[in-house]
Design a protein around this motif. Structure first.
Motif, mmCIF file in Angstrom:
data_model
loop_
_atom_site.group_PDB
_atom_site.id
_atom_site.type_symbol
_atom_site.label_atom_id
_atom_site.label_comp_id
_atom_site.label_asym_id
_atom_site.label_seq_id
_atom_site.Cartn_x
_atom_site.Cartn_y
_atom_site.Cartn_z
ATOM 1 N N TRP A 35 51.997 132.886 59.862
ATOM 2 C CA TRP A 35 51.719 132.950 58.430
ATOM 3 C C TRP A 35 50.666 131.901 58.068
ATOM 4 O O TRP A 35 50.864 131.030 57.232
ATOM 5 C CB TRP A 35 52.992 132.762 57.610
ATOM 6 C CG TRP A 35 52.945 133.466 56.274
ATOM 7 C CD1 TRP A 35 51.949 133.373 55.339
ATOM 8 C CD2 TRP A 35 53.899 134.385 55.735
ATOM 9 N NE1 TRP A 35 52.238 134.169 54.255
ATOM 10 C CE2 TRP A 35 53.426 134.800 54.463
ATOM 11 C CE3 TRP A 35 55.117 134.887 56.189
ATOM 12 C CZ2 TRP A 35 54.123 135.682 53.656
ATOM 13 C CZ3 TRP A 35 55.808 135.770 55.371
ATOM 14 C CH2 TRP A 35 55.319 136.166 54.127
ATOM 15 N N ARG A 36 49.503 132.004 58.750
ATOM 16 C CA ARG A 36 48.477 130.973 58.610
ATOM 17 C C ARG A 36 47.774 130.986 57.261
ATOM 18 O O ARG A 36 47.162 130.001 56.856
ATOM 19 C CB ARG A 36 47.436 131.127 59.729
ATOM 20 C CG ARG A 36 47.928 130.681 61.091
ATOM 21 C CD ARG A 36 46.814 130.726 62.111
ATOM 22 N NE ARG A 36 46.401 132.092 62.366
ATOM 23 C CZ ARG A 36 46.897 132.840 63.355
ATOM 24 N NH1 ARG A 36 47.825 132.352 64.138
ATOM 25 N NH2 ARG A 36 46.464 134.068 63.538
ATOM 26 N N ARG A 37 47.814 132.113 56.572
ATOM 27 C CA ARG A 37 47.184 132.179 55.254
ATOM 28 C C ARG A 37 48.086 132.958 54.301
ATOM 29 O O ARG A 37 48.928 133.738 54.728
ATOM 30 C CB ARG A 37 45.808 132.831 55.332
ATOM 31 C CG ARG A 37 45.852 134.309 55.656
ATOM 32 C CD ARG A 37 44.497 134.960 55.469
ATOM 33 N NE ARG A 37 43.539 134.528 56.463
ATOM 34 C CZ ARG A 37 42.327 135.064 56.586
ATOM 35 N NH1 ARG A 37 41.937 136.019 55.759
ATOM 36 N NH2 ARG A 37 41.500 134.644 57.521
ATOM 37 N N VAL A 78 49.876 135.745 45.381
ATOM 38 C CA VAL A 78 49.838 135.456 46.811
ATOM 39 C C VAL A 78 51.113 134.743 47.228
ATOM 40 O O VAL A 78 51.682 133.945 46.480
ATOM 41 C CB VAL A 78 48.599 134.611 47.204
ATOM 42 C CG1 VAL A 78 47.321 135.407 47.009
ATOM 43 C CG2 VAL A 78 48.538 133.300 46.424
ATOM 44 N N LEU A 79 51.550 135.057 48.445
ATOM 45 C CA LEU A 79 52.802 134.529 48.979
ATOM 46 C C LEU A 79 52.558 133.997 50.377
ATOM 47 O O LEU A 79 51.841 134.591 51.177
ATOM 48 C CB LEU A 79 53.862 135.636 49.038
ATOM 49 C CG LEU A 79 55.147 135.335 49.814
ATOM 50 C CD1 LEU A 79 55.985 134.282 49.085
ATOM 51 C CD2 LEU A 79 55.953 136.610 50.040
ATOM 52 N N ARG A 80 53.179 132.850 50.676
ATOM 53 C CA ARG A 80 53.227 132.343 52.047
ATOM 54 C C ARG A 80 54.559 131.629 52.235
ATOM 55 O O ARG A 80 54.997 130.876 51.365
ATOM 56 C CB ARG A 80 52.070 131.377 52.337
ATOM 57 C CG ARG A 80 52.059 130.918 53.795
ATOM 58 C CD ARG A 80 50.752 130.272 54.201
ATOM 59 N NE ARG A 80 50.470 129.041 53.482
ATOM 60 C CZ ARG A 80 49.571 128.136 53.893
ATOM 61 N NH1 ARG A 80 48.871 128.359 54.981
ATOM 62 N NH2 ARG A 80 49.363 127.054 53.184
ATOM 63 N N LEU A 233 41.835 134.758 45.873
ATOM 64 C CA LEU A 233 40.865 135.483 46.694
ATOM 65 C C LEU A 233 40.293 134.607 47.797
ATOM 66 O O LEU A 233 40.050 135.074 48.916
ATOM 67 C CB LEU A 233 39.745 136.024 45.802
ATOM 68 C CG LEU A 233 40.183 137.060 44.759
ATOM 69 C CD1 LEU A 233 39.020 137.418 43.838
ATOM 70 C CD2 LEU A 233 40.736 138.309 45.436
ATOM 71 N N LEU A 234 40.082 133.335 47.505
ATOM 72 C CA LEU A 234 39.567 132.432 48.527
ATOM 73 C C LEU A 234 40.578 132.223 49.655
ATOM 74 O O LEU A 234 40.221 132.172 50.834
ATOM 75 C CB LEU A 234 39.209 131.077 47.910
ATOM 76 C CG LEU A 234 37.956 131.036 47.030
ATOM 77 C CD1 LEU A 234 37.923 129.749 46.223
ATOM 78 C CD2 LEU A 234 36.701 131.164 47.884
ATOM 79 N N ALA A 235 41.842 132.114 49.303
ATOM 80 C CA ALA A 235 42.870 131.805 50.300
ATOM 81 C C ALA A 235 43.314 133.024 51.087
ATOM 82 O O ALA A 235 43.619 132.919 52.276
ATOM 83 C CB ALA A 235 44.083 131.165 49.614
ATOM 84 N N ALA A 236 43.356 134.190 50.449
ATOM 85 C CA ALA A 236 43.986 135.349 51.081
ATOM 86 C C ALA A 236 43.007 136.395 51.591
ATOM 87 O O ALA A 236 43.428 137.351 52.244
ATOM 88 C CB ALA A 236 44.947 136.014 50.093
ATOM 89 N N ARG A 275 43.311 126.600 53.599
ATOM 90 C CA ARG A 275 44.344 127.635 53.651
ATOM 91 C C ARG A 275 45.040 127.689 55.005
ATOM 92 O O ARG A 275 46.101 128.291 55.134
ATOM 93 C CB ARG A 275 43.738 129.004 53.343
ATOM 94 C CG ARG A 275 42.841 129.551 54.446
ATOM 95 C CD ARG A 275 42.213 130.857 54.033
ATOM 96 N NE ARG A 275 41.324 131.366 55.079
ATOM 97 C CZ ARG A 275 40.571 132.451 54.943
ATOM 98 N NH1 ARG A 275 40.592 133.113 53.798
ATOM 99 N NH2 ARG A 275 39.798 132.864 55.910
ATOM 100 N N GLU A 276 44.446 127.074 56.010
ATOM 101 C CA GLU A 276 45.063 127.085 57.333
ATOM 102 C C GLU A 276 46.159 126.034 57.462
ATOM 103 O O GLU A 276 46.802 125.941 58.502
ATOM 104 C CB GLU A 276 44.002 126.839 58.409
ATOM 105 C CG GLU A 276 42.863 127.847 58.405
ATOM 106 C CD GLU A 276 43.344 129.246 58.783
ATOM 107 O OE1 GLU A 276 44.381 129.347 59.462
ATOM 108 O OE2 GLU A 276 42.687 130.232 58.396
#
Length: 299
Positions: A35-37, A78-80, A233-236, A275-276
């Motif tokens: 789940w790196r991003r 967004v979900l992580r 949008l930048l992260a996912a 995001r990593e």
């Protein structure tokens, strides 16, 4: 029926056959094993933690999770999550699944720790829905059954006490109306004057309502919604930064860069690189942007 307080396992192949309503595991939802991003969700989701302790990031907000924790996540968020520390049953549905049902989806809390009879009832609803989604597929009766079960689940969740303890204020409705309008128009305009015109009120009225609810001005609320979408949008995604800026109304990449750095505290490129990081290390500053579809009292 599934015994009260126990969850049935989600079918392992549920994710391979998208349906109007389905259930999968948290591991099935993850974009990769580490789940790196963050994952940009394309439909409504409920996540019910079944085992483990850890954090889930919803729109970059770290939320504690343990057995009985329930998350309600909307399309576009967004979900992580921290894997393998957490496991959960995930209920997903498309908007048409609730056509004809009198269900206020926005009344479902974004985060809640279930307990007592509420926990037993909701776990039982999720478990039975999981069983029926696996056993009964591709028939008209099954479609109707799952729709009714989802409706009952959401109604139960919307009836949970909010825990805010705050009486309704005159500014609440003005703020909600602004948030709905911002949700429709943030890609086209960041001018508070435009939203005031659309809502038939003054800029002062909108600012007064935003200050009462959030402690920030109407302009800050609008800008934070734009910054939130940029962060998602930048992260996912791997969309070019300049293209993301254009989608959000910035004709020049330098203007988008300055705006994002001012709002988030780092450049778009640095944010994307961050995001990593592990899910336990949120990549944005603690003050979250105001999202019109997040229940700020319950989440």
């Amino acid at each position: 029926m599934v015994p009260s307080g126990h969850l049935a396992p989600a079918p392992p192949d549920a994710a391979a056959n998208p349906a109007e309503i389905d259930t999968i595991t948290l591991g099935d939802l993850a974009p990769d094993t580490a789940w790196r991003r963050p994952l940009l969700l394309d439909r409504d989701v409920i996540v019910l933690t079944t085992s483990g302790h850890g954090l889930a990031e919803v729109d970059f907000r770290a939320l504690p999770c343990r057995p009985g924790t329930l998350l309600r996540i909307r399309p576009g968020q967004v979900l992580r999550c921290a894997l393998p520390q957490l496991d959960a049953t995930v209920v997903r549905w498309r908007p048409e699944a609730l056509d004809g049902f009198d269900v206020d989806v926005d009344g479902v809390p974004g985060w809640v720790q279930l307990a007592g009879e509420d926990e037993d009832a909701i776990i039982n609803e999720v478990s039975q829905l999981t069983v029926d989604a696996s056993r009964h597929r591709d028939t008209r009766a099954a479609r109707s059954l799952l729709r009714h079960q989802l409706s009952v689940l959401l109604l139960r969740l919307s009836m949970l006490p909010s825990g805010s303890g705050q009486p309704s204020r005159p500014e609440d409705e003005t703020f909600r109306r602004l948030c709905r309008e911002v949700e429709r128009g943030y890609q086209d305009t960041r001018r508070v004057e435009d939203y005031a015109d659309r809502l038939g009120c003054s800029v002062r009225t909108l600012t007064r309502a935003c200050l009462a609810i959030t402690g920030r001005s109407a302009k800050q609320v609008v800008d934070e919604r734009v910054a939130l979408q940029a962060s998602r949008l930048l992260a996912a995604t791997d969309e070019p930064i300049a293209r993301i800026g254009r989608q959000l109304g910035f004709t020049e990449p330098t203007n988008f860069g300055r705006f994002f750095t001012r709002e988030v505290g780092m450049s778009p490129g640095a944010f994307r690189a961050a995001r990593e990081r592990p899910a336990s290390a949120p990549v944005v500053r603690p003050r979250p942007p105001v999202d019109a579809r997040i229940d700020v009292h319950r989440a």
